[in-house]
Design an enzyme around this catalytic site. Structure first.
Site, PDB file in Angstrom:
ATOM      1  N   THR A  52      35.577  19.116 -24.444  1.00  0.00           N
ATOM      2  CA  THR A  52      34.869  19.115 -23.299  1.00  0.00           C
ATOM      3  C   THR A  52      34.403  17.873 -22.956  1.00  0.00           C
ATOM      4  O   THR A  52      34.131  16.953 -23.680  1.00  0.00           O
ATOM      5  CB  THR A  52      33.611  20.116 -23.475  1.00  0.00           C
ATOM      6  N   ASP A  53      34.036  17.498 -21.699  1.00  0.00           N
ATOM      7  CA  ASP A  53      33.728  16.230 -21.278  1.00  0.00           C
ATOM      8  C   ASP A  53      32.026  15.865 -21.695  1.00  0.00           C
ATOM      9  O   ASP A  53      31.661  14.790 -21.807  1.00  0.00           O
ATOM     10  CB  ASP A  53      33.583  15.863 -19.666  1.00  0.00           C
ATOM     11  N   GLU A  54      31.610  17.142 -22.260  1.00  0.00           N
ATOM     12  CA  GLU A  54      29.848  16.991 -22.637  1.00  0.00           C
ATOM     13  C   GLU A  54      29.876  15.870 -24.030  1.00  0.00           C
ATOM     14  O   GLU A  54      28.806  15.765 -24.203  1.00  0.00           O
ATOM     15  CB  GLU A  54      29.300  18.361 -22.886  1.00  0.00           C
ATOM     16  N   TYR A  87      25.253  22.059 -28.745  1.00  0.00           N
ATOM     17  CA  TYR A  87      26.554  22.632 -28.431  1.00  0.00           C
ATOM     18  C   TYR A  87      27.703  21.326 -28.459  1.00  0.00           C
ATOM     19  O   TYR A  87      28.711  21.269 -28.788  1.00  0.00           O
ATOM     20  CB  TYR A  87      26.815  23.085 -27.014  1.00  0.00           C
ATOM     21  N   LYS A 138      30.983  20.050 -30.741  1.00  0.00           N
ATOM     22  CA  LYS A 138      32.248  19.988 -30.088  1.00  0.00           C
ATOM     23  C   LYS A 138      32.672  18.530 -30.736  1.00  0.00           C
ATOM     24  O   LYS A 138      33.907  18.480 -31.078  1.00  0.00           O
ATOM     25  CB  LYS A 138      32.227  20.210 -28.755  1.00  0.00           C
TER      26      LYS A 138
HETATM   27  N1  NAD Z   1      33.504  27.110 -19.632  1.00  0.00           N
HETATM   28  C1  NAD Z   1      33.725  25.644 -19.514  1.00  0.00           C
HETATM   29  O1  NAD Z   1      33.572  25.084 -18.347  1.00  0.00           O
HETATM   30  C2  NAD Z   1      34.504  24.517 -20.496  1.00  0.00           C
HETATM   31  C3  NAD Z   1      34.782  23.292 -20.042  1.00  0.00           C
HETATM   32  C4  NAD Z   1      35.414  22.513 -21.075  1.00  0.00           C
HETATM   33  C5  NAD Z   1      35.614  22.992 -22.326  1.00  0.00           C
HETATM   34  N2  NAD Z   1      35.500  24.306 -22.583  1.00  0.00           N
HETATM   35  C6  NAD Z   1      35.902  24.531 -24.017  1.00  0.00           C
HETATM   36  O2  NAD Z   1      36.824  25.825 -23.816  1.00  0.00           O
HETATM   37  C7  NAD Z   1      36.682  26.694 -24.861  1.00  0.00           C
HETATM   38  C8  NAD Z   1      36.521  27.914 -24.391  1.00  0.00           C
HETATM   39  O3  NAD Z   1      35.389  28.191 -23.492  1.00  0.00           O
HETATM   40  P1  NAD Z   1      34.851  29.450 -22.527  1.00  0.00           P
HETATM   41  O4  NAD Z   1      34.190  28.991 -21.504  1.00  0.00           O
HETATM   42  O5  NAD Z   1      36.224  30.314 -22.549  1.00  0.00           O
HETATM   43  O6  NAD Z   1      34.158  30.098 -23.887  1.00  0.00           O
HETATM   44  P2  NAD Z   1      33.813  31.560 -24.030  1.00  0.00           P
HETATM   45  O7  NAD Z   1      32.547  31.709 -24.527  1.00  0.00           O
HETATM   46  O8  NAD Z   1      34.083  32.341 -22.722  1.00  0.00           O
HETATM   47  O9  NAD Z   1      34.863  32.125 -25.058  1.00  0.00           O
HETATM   48  C9  NAD Z   1      34.813  31.730 -26.448  1.00  0.00           C
HETATM   49  C10 NAD Z   1      35.670  32.858 -27.136  1.00  0.00           C
HETATM   50  O10 NAD Z   1      35.919  32.411 -28.591  1.00  0.00           O
HETATM   51  C11 NAD Z   1      35.834  33.566 -29.346  1.00  0.00           C
HETATM   52  N3  NAD Z   1      35.231  33.050 -30.657  1.00  0.00           N
HETATM   53  C12 NAD Z   1      34.081  32.657 -31.081  1.00  0.00           C
HETATM   54  N4  NAD Z   1      34.061  32.247 -32.228  1.00  0.00           N
HETATM   55  C13 NAD Z   1      35.096  32.500 -32.606  1.00  0.00           C
HETATM   56  C14 NAD Z   1      35.380  32.590 -34.195  1.00  0.00           C
HETATM   57  N5  NAD Z   1      34.685  32.286 -35.142  1.00  0.00           N
HETATM   58  N6  NAD Z   1      36.699  33.074 -34.535  1.00  0.00           N
HETATM   59  C15 NAD Z   1      37.593  33.683 -33.262  1.00  0.00           C
HETATM   60  N7  NAD Z   1      37.122  33.720 -32.156  1.00  0.00           N
HETATM   61  C16 NAD Z   1      35.993  33.133 -31.668  1.00  0.00           C
HETATM   62  C17 NAD Z   1      34.869  34.430 -28.524  1.00  0.00           C
HETATM   63  O11 NAD Z   1      34.976  35.804 -29.083  1.00  0.00           O
HETATM   64  C18 NAD Z   1      35.201  34.406 -27.144  1.00  0.00           C
HETATM   65  O12 NAD Z   1      36.327  35.239 -26.920  1.00  0.00           O
HETATM   66  C19 NAD Z   1      35.583  26.213 -25.663  1.00  0.00           C
HETATM   67  O13 NAD Z   1      36.166  25.577 -26.821  1.00  0.00           O
HETATM   68  C20 NAD Z   1      34.741  25.202 -24.919  1.00  0.00           C
HETATM   69  O14 NAD Z   1      34.301  24.259 -25.700  1.00  0.00           O
HETATM   70  C21 NAD Z   1      34.450  24.827 -21.867  1.00  0.00           C
END
Ligand code: NAD
Length: 341
Positions: A128-130, A156, A160
């Site tokens: 993430t950009d964060e 968080y 990351k």
């Molecule tokens: N949402 C955003 O805007 C955004 C932006 C940049 C990066 N990200 C990154 O993208 C990724 C996905 O984000 P998201 O928004 O889809 O999150 P989300 O919370 O919707 O989904 C996370 C998924 O990971 C699973 N999970 C969590 N811990 C686990 C474990 N120990 N073993 C197996 N599965 C596990 C959860 O059950 C869930 O299905 C993350 O790594 C996040 O840091 C998100």
């Protein structure tokens, strides 16, 4: 091109969109989705792929070394989404973030290294950009590049950033083939309704006000989830080993501007805004410079233009009330029982 991809966290927001995106755009790929189904994991997000022989769901944890050993023998790439992803939850309790995001990533890296050594495989870590911290509001010319120092502020983003460092350590120490992607805020279908866009849209449909943090001037750089998925697939297919790629759409909006747009699309007045106390340590501005992925890999966003892309997302939540009502009520948990016992 990788033929057997292990996707972690594929029942979450971005992971489920990625699984659907890849299977719709590549015929010769099989995907195994490993997800432990935390509160944000919902297998109903991929119910339409239930009978697709190219898709396989495994209910399990990225920290389960024995299970990973078996799964890595059968795959030639991993795209690692699994994480605790909500800043507010990390402020309330950071332990699950350390356990999944930091320890989980290290266990996954060890399993990849044991299965693949230095010759094979590709580990794409979705970050993430964060991790870069934040930017001042009064210097719009400043953007995050891949060489911006890591300076995370929340539990968080710190977890990351720690996972990013562990991925690079596996690359430098053991020669694992890796890429890291760092994306800005995503919007689109199937986002858990604790995040700002689905929360505000679903609150308004339910006749509730929308809670706006602080002065609402915090700025985020919004990218449609399908553009993010396409960028990750591009990195998987064309990324240079060991490189980090920033992903963004040059689409900066203040939270207040975002809120006003949602209210307008939904035909609601500004009286539906409920100002609430600011998030602790709330980062002011995130903004990505996506020049590297554009020039090196030829990717650029095509689905993120506002207001159209935001309007389409709002419409998705309006049209799919059953989906988010089951999530908000907790009934979505029954889907797994029904499908998988
Ligand atoms: N949402 C955003 O805007 C955004 C932006 C940049 C990066 N990200 C990154 O993208 C990724 C996905 O984000 P998201 O928004 O889809 O999150 P989300 O919370 O919707 O989904 C996370 C998924 O990971 C699973 N999970 C969590 N811990 C686990 C474990 N120990 N073993 C197996 N599965 C596990 C959860 O059950 C869930 O299905 C993350 O790594 C996040 O840091 C998100």
């Amino acid at each position: 091109m990788s033929k057997n991809i292990l996707v972690t966290g594929g029942c979450g927001f971005i992971g489920s969109n990625f699984v659907r995106f890849v299977l719709a755009n590549r015929d010769d790929v099989k995907i195994t989705n490993l997800d432990v189904l935390t509160y944000s994991g919902n297998p109903e997000n991929l119910a339409d792929l239930q009978n697709d022989s190219r898709y396989n769901f495994v209910h399990g944890d990225i920290r389960d070394e024995e299970l990973l050993g078996k799964l890595f023998d059968e795959c030639d790439a991993v795209v690692h989404f699994a994480a605790e992803s909500h800043v507010d939850r990390s402020i309330l309790d950071s332990k699950p973030f350390i356990e999944s995001n930091v320890l989980g990533t290290q266990i996954l890296l060890d399993a990849a290294r044991k299965a693949w050594g230095t010759e094979k495989g590709r580990f794409v870590h979705v970050s993430t950009d964060e991790v870069y911290g934040d930017l001042p509001l009064d210097k719009p010319e400043l953007l995050f590049t891949e060489s911006t120092p890591l300076n995370p502020h929340s539990p968080y983003s710190s977890s990351k950033a720690a996972s990013d460092l562990l991925v690079m350590a596996a690359h430098h120490t053991f020669g694992l083939n890796v890429n890291i992607t760092r994306c800005s805020n995503n919007f689109g279908p199937y986002q858990f309704p604790e995040k700002v866009i689905p929360l505000f849209v679903t609150n308004l449909i339910e006749g509730k006000k929308v809670p706006l943090y602080g002065d609402g001037r915090n700025v985020r750089d919004w990218l449609h989830v399908d553009d993010h998925c396409e960028a990750i697939l591009t990195v998987l297919e064309k990324g240079i080993n060991g490189e980090v790629y920033n992903i963004g759409g040059n689409n900066e909006r203040s939270n207040l501007e975002l809120t006003h747009m949602i209210l307008e699309v939904m035909g609601k007045g500004k009286d539906m805004i409920q100002p609430v106390e600011d998030r602790l340590g709330h980062d002011r501005r995130y903004a990505i410079d996506p020049t590297k992925i554009k020039t090196q890999l030829g990717w650029q966003p095509t689905r993120s233009a506002w207001p159209q892309a935001l309007e389409a997302t709002v419409k998705w939540y309006v049209d799919n009330a059953g989906w988010w009502q089951r999530v908000k009520s907790g009934a979505y948990r029954e889907y797994y029982q029904k499908q998988y016992g």
